[in-house]
Design an enzyme around this catalytic site. Structure first.
Site, PDB file in Angstrom:
ATOM      1  N   ASP A  48       0.845  -1.202   0.000  1.00  0.00           N
ATOM      2  CA  ASP A  48       0.000   0.000   0.000  1.00  0.00           C
ATOM      3  C   ASP A  48       0.876   1.246   0.000  1.00  0.00           C
ATOM      4  O   ASP A  48       1.556   1.543   0.977  1.00  0.00           O
ATOM      5  CB  ASP A  48      -0.894  -0.008   1.248  1.00  0.00           C
ATOM      6  CG  ASP A  48      -1.881   1.150   1.243  1.00  0.00           C
ATOM      7  OD1 ASP A  48      -3.010   0.957   0.767  1.00  0.00           O
ATOM      8  OD2 ASP A  48      -1.511   2.258   1.702  1.00  0.00           O
ATOM      9  N   TYR A  53       3.171   9.682  -0.660  1.00  0.00           N
ATOM     10  CA  TYR A  53       4.244   9.090   0.170  1.00  0.00           C
ATOM     11  C   TYR A  53       5.609   9.267  -0.509  1.00  0.00           C
ATOM     12  O   TYR A  53       6.633   8.927   0.061  1.00  0.00           O
ATOM     13  CB  TYR A  53       4.019   7.589   0.423  1.00  0.00           C
ATOM     14  CG  TYR A  53       2.730   7.230   1.120  1.00  0.00           C
ATOM     15  CD1 TYR A  53       1.909   8.209   1.684  1.00  0.00           C
ATOM     16  CD2 TYR A  53       2.299   5.914   1.204  1.00  0.00           C
ATOM     17  CE1 TYR A  53       0.713   7.875   2.309  1.00  0.00           C
ATOM     18  CE2 TYR A  53       1.109   5.570   1.835  1.00  0.00           C
ATOM     19  CZ  TYR A  53       0.318   6.551   2.370  1.00  0.00           C
ATOM     20  OH  TYR A  53      -0.864   6.209   2.977  1.00  0.00           O
ATOM     21  N   LYS A  78      -2.571   5.868  -4.379  1.00  0.00           N
ATOM     22  CA  LYS A  78      -3.670   6.803  -4.106  1.00  0.00           C
ATOM     23  C   LYS A  78      -3.389   8.151  -4.751  1.00  0.00           C
ATOM     24  O   LYS A  78      -2.262   8.654  -4.702  1.00  0.00           O
ATOM     25  CB  LYS A  78      -3.829   7.026  -2.592  1.00  0.00           C
ATOM     26  CG  LYS A  78      -3.731   5.756  -1.771  1.00  0.00           C
ATOM     27  CD  LYS A  78      -3.921   5.995  -0.283  1.00  0.00           C
ATOM     28  CE  LYS A  78      -3.622   4.740   0.507  1.00  0.00           C
ATOM     29  NZ  LYS A  78      -2.199   4.533   0.823  1.00  0.00           N
ATOM     30  N   HIS A 111      -7.435   9.618  -2.216  1.00  0.00           N
ATOM     31  CA  HIS A 111      -6.770   9.592  -0.912  1.00  0.00           C
ATOM     32  C   HIS A 111      -7.523  10.385   0.157  1.00  0.00           C
ATOM     33  O   HIS A 111      -7.668   9.942   1.293  1.00  0.00           O
ATOM     34  CB  HIS A 111      -5.344  10.141  -1.081  1.00  0.00           C
ATOM     35  CG  HIS A 111      -4.392   9.762   0.007  1.00  0.00           C
ATOM     36  ND1 HIS A 111      -3.038   9.673  -0.196  1.00  0.00           N
ATOM     37  CD2 HIS A 111      -4.587   9.450   1.307  1.00  0.00           C
ATOM     38  CE1 HIS A 111      -2.442   9.321   0.934  1.00  0.00           C
ATOM     39  NE2 HIS A 111      -3.370   9.191   1.865  1.00  0.00           N
TER      40      HIS A 111
HETATM   41  P1  NDP Z   1       0.623   1.386  11.683  1.00  0.00           P
HETATM   42  O1  NDP Z   1      -0.557   1.231  12.577  1.00  0.00           O
HETATM   43  O2  NDP Z   1       0.911   0.367  10.665  1.00  0.00           O
HETATM   44  O3  NDP Z   1       1.847   1.569  12.654  1.00  0.00           O
HETATM   45  C1  NDP Z   1       3.138   1.752  12.194  1.00  0.00           C
HETATM   46  C2  NDP Z   1       3.983   2.102  13.429  1.00  0.00           C
HETATM   47  O4  NDP Z   1       3.966   1.017  14.349  1.00  0.00           O
HETATM   48  C3  NDP Z   1       5.409   2.367  13.084  1.00  0.00           C
HETATM   49  O5  NDP Z   1       5.863   3.383  13.961  1.00  0.00           O
HETATM   50  C4  NDP Z   1       6.123   1.043  13.387  1.00  0.00           C
HETATM   51  O6  NDP Z   1       7.427   1.289  13.806  1.00  0.00           O
HETATM   52  C5  NDP Z   1       5.286   0.504  14.534  1.00  0.00           C
HETATM   53  N1  NDP Z   1       5.172  -0.961  14.517  1.00  0.00           N
HETATM   54  C6  NDP Z   1       5.083  -1.799  13.464  1.00  0.00           C
HETATM   55  N2  NDP Z   1       4.964  -3.072  13.839  1.00  0.00           N
HETATM   56  C7  NDP Z   1       4.983  -3.059  15.197  1.00  0.00           C
HETATM   57  C8  NDP Z   1       4.907  -4.066  16.188  1.00  0.00           C
HETATM   58  N3  NDP Z   1       4.769  -5.343  15.840  1.00  0.00           N
HETATM   59  N4  NDP Z   1       4.959  -3.690  17.488  1.00  0.00           N
HETATM   60  C9  NDP Z   1       5.089  -2.398  17.832  1.00  0.00           C
HETATM   61  N5  NDP Z   1       5.154  -1.388  16.956  1.00  0.00           N
HETATM   62  C10 NDP Z   1       5.113  -1.712  15.645  1.00  0.00           C
HETATM   63  O7  NDP Z   1       0.491   2.854  11.027  1.00  0.00           O
HETATM   64  P2  NDP Z   1       0.538   3.424   9.557  1.00  0.00           P
HETATM   65  O8  NDP Z   1       0.110   4.839   9.645  1.00  0.00           O
HETATM   66  O9  NDP Z   1       1.836   3.177   8.922  1.00  0.00           O
HETATM   67  O10 NDP Z   1      -0.620   2.651   8.805  1.00  0.00           O
HETATM   68  C11 NDP Z   1      -0.374   1.535   7.962  1.00  0.00           C
HETATM   69  C12 NDP Z   1      -0.466   1.911   6.505  1.00  0.00           C
HETATM   70  O11 NDP Z   1      -1.750   2.477   6.217  1.00  0.00           O
HETATM   71  C13 NDP Z   1       0.494   3.019   6.069  1.00  0.00           C
HETATM   72  O12 NDP Z   1       1.822   2.583   5.972  1.00  0.00           O
HETATM   73  C14 NDP Z   1      -0.132   3.441   4.777  1.00  0.00           C
HETATM   74  O13 NDP Z   1       0.170   2.515   3.763  1.00  0.00           O
HETATM   75  C15 NDP Z   1      -1.611   3.418   5.152  1.00  0.00           C
HETATM   76  N6  NDP Z   1      -2.110   4.738   5.614  1.00  0.00           N
HETATM   77  C16 NDP Z   1      -3.114   5.334   4.879  1.00  0.00           C
HETATM   78  C17 NDP Z   1      -3.639   6.554   5.263  1.00  0.00           C
HETATM   79  C18 NDP Z   1      -4.719   7.167   4.452  1.00  0.00           C
HETATM   80  O14 NDP Z   1      -5.022   8.340   4.648  1.00  0.00           O
HETATM   81  N7  NDP Z   1      -5.337   6.445   3.533  1.00  0.00           N
HETATM   82  C19 NDP Z   1      -3.147   7.273   6.445  1.00  0.00           C
HETATM   83  C20 NDP Z   1      -2.100   6.559   7.156  1.00  0.00           C
HETATM   84  C21 NDP Z   1      -1.633   5.339   6.752  1.00  0.00           C
HETATM   85  P3  NDP Z   1       8.732   0.705  13.030  1.00  0.00           P
HETATM   86  O15 NDP Z   1       8.624   1.071  11.586  1.00  0.00           O
HETATM   87  O16 NDP Z   1       9.847   1.400  13.743  1.00  0.00           O
HETATM   88  O17 NDP Z   1       8.704  -0.785  13.264  1.00  0.00           O
END
Ligand code: NDP
Length: 292
Positions: A48, A53, A78, A111
C-alpha cells in the site's frame, strides 16, 4: 515463511490479499526498496503506497526486482488532493504507472475526500475501463462524507470497492462499517497498529491474549482485525517486525475474546476527517509535484 494471507473478494469480483505492507513515512532513500523487498521475501503479496508518500518508484522497483510474477502481487496507490480536476486526475494515474514502472495498478484510491472528488472518480472509472486500474476505491470517508458524495450520485456510476480509513481496537468504525456492508464495500484499515500507540500496546487484555497464544501484542491486534473482515497493511522498517506482523494465520481468537476486544472501542481516532478545514490543511501539507 509464514502461512499465506487469505484473499477477500471485492464487490467488483477482484480478489485482494487481506494482509499487506504499508509504506507511509518510509523515505525514498533506499529504505522503501529495502523494506518492500524484505516484505515480499517474507511472503507479503500486497503493498500500500500513495503519490503523497513520494516512494512509488522504490515500491515499483522492489516489485519488479522480486522475481515474483506481477499477477501475484497486489499494488495499491492513491491520488492526491491536488490532482482531482479531471485532466490532472488522468495525468496522476499515468504518472503513478510510470513511477511504479508497471502496466497496471491493482487498486487506486481517492486519498482524501475533499475538492473535485467527482471529477477524480470519473477519471478513475475511465482508467479502470481502459485496463490501467483493476479496482477503484476511496479513503477517509466518514459516514457524513460518504453520504455527501452518495447524495451527489457519484457512486451510482460505480460503487467503490474499498474505503480505507483509520481503524484499530481503539477506533472500530462501527457506524461506518454498517453503511459499508450495506453497499458491499470492503473496509481497509490504516493505522491498524494505532501507529504504535503505547497505551494500546499496554492494554492488559491484549497482553494476556498475547501470553495465552504465545504471540506479541501486535499480532493479537492484527489477528482481531483480520477476524473482523478488515484488510490490514501494517508498516514497519524493522526486519523482525515485518516478519512477525504477518505471522497471524496459525491461531484464532475465540468469539468471547473478539467481544472483549470489541469493547476497547473509544469511538474516535487520532484523525477526524469531518473537522472543518481538514481539506485545506491537507492540501497545504505538501506539494506532490515539487520534484516533477
Ligand atoms: P501502523 O498502525 O501500521 O503503525 C506503524 C507504526 O507502528 C510504526 O511506527 C512502526 O514502527 C510501529 N510498529 C510496526 N509493527 C509493530 C509491532 N509489531 N509492534 C510495535 N510497533 C510496531 O500505522 P501506519 O500509519 O503506517 O498505517 C499503515 C499503513 O496504512 C500506512 O503505511 C499506509 O500505507 C496506510 N495509511 C493510509 C492513510 C490514508 O489516509 N489512507 C493514512 C495513514 C496510513 P517501526 O517502523 O519502527 O517498526
Amino acid at each position: 515463511m509464514t502461512e499465506e494471507a487469505p484473499k477477500f473478494k471485492l464487490n467488483d469480483g477482484n480478489e485482494i490479499p487481506s494482509f499487506g505492507f504499508g509504506v507511509f513515512q518510509i523515505p525514498a532513500d533506499g529504505s522503501t526498496y529495502k523494506a518492500v523487498s524484505q516484505a515480499l521475501k517474507d511472503g507479503y503479496r500486497h503493498i500500500d503506497t500513495a503519490v503523497a508518500y513520494f516512494n512509488e518508484q522504490e515500491v515499483g522497483k522492489a516489485v519488479r526486482d522480486s522475481g515474483i510474477p506481477r499477477n501475484q502481487i497486489w499494488i495499491t496507490s492513491k491520488m492526491w488532493l491536488q490532482d482531482y480536476a479531471y485532466e490532472d486526475a488522468n495525468k496522476s494515474i499515468d504518472r503513478t504507472l510510470k513511477k511504479l514502472g508497471l502496466d497496471y495498478i491493482d487498486l487506486y484510491l481517492i486519498h482524501q475526500p475533499y475538492g473535485k472528488v467527482d471529477e477524480a472518480w470519473q477519471a478513475m472509472i475511465e482508467a479502470q475501463k481502459a485496463g490501467k486500474i483493476r479496482s477503484i476505491g476511496v479513503s477517509n470517508m466518514t459516514p457524513k462524507i460518504w453520504q455527501k458524495w452518495a447524495d451527489k450520485g457519484i457512486f451510482n456510476k460505480k460503487m467503490p470497492a474499498v474505503n480505507q480509513v483509520e481503524f484499530n481496537p481503539y477506533f472500530q468504525q462501527k457506524e461506518l462499517r454498517q453503511i459499508m456492508s450495506q453497499n458491499h464495500v470492503t473496509l481497509e484499515a490504516w493505522a491498524p497498529l494505532g501507529e504504535g500507540n503505547h497505551s494500546l500496546f499496554a492494554e492488559p487484555l491484549l497482553n494476556n491474549l498475547a501470553k495465552k497464544y504465545g504471540k506479541d501484542v501486535g499480532q493479537i491486534i492484527l489477528r482481531f482485525e483480520h477476524q473482523e473482515g478488515i484488510i490490514v497493511f501494517p508498516k514497519s522498517i524493522h526486519e523482525a517486525r515485518i516478519k512477525s506482523n504477518l505471522d497471524i494465520f496459525d491461531f484464532e481468537l475465540t468469539s468471547d475474546e473478539m467481544d472483549a476486544i470489541r469493547k476497547l472501542d473509544q469511538g474516535h481516532g487520532a484523525h477526524n476527517p469531518d473537522a472543518p478545514g481538514t481539506g485545506e490543511m491537507l492540501l497545504n501539507a505538501f506539494d506532490v509535484h515539487a520534484n516533477d
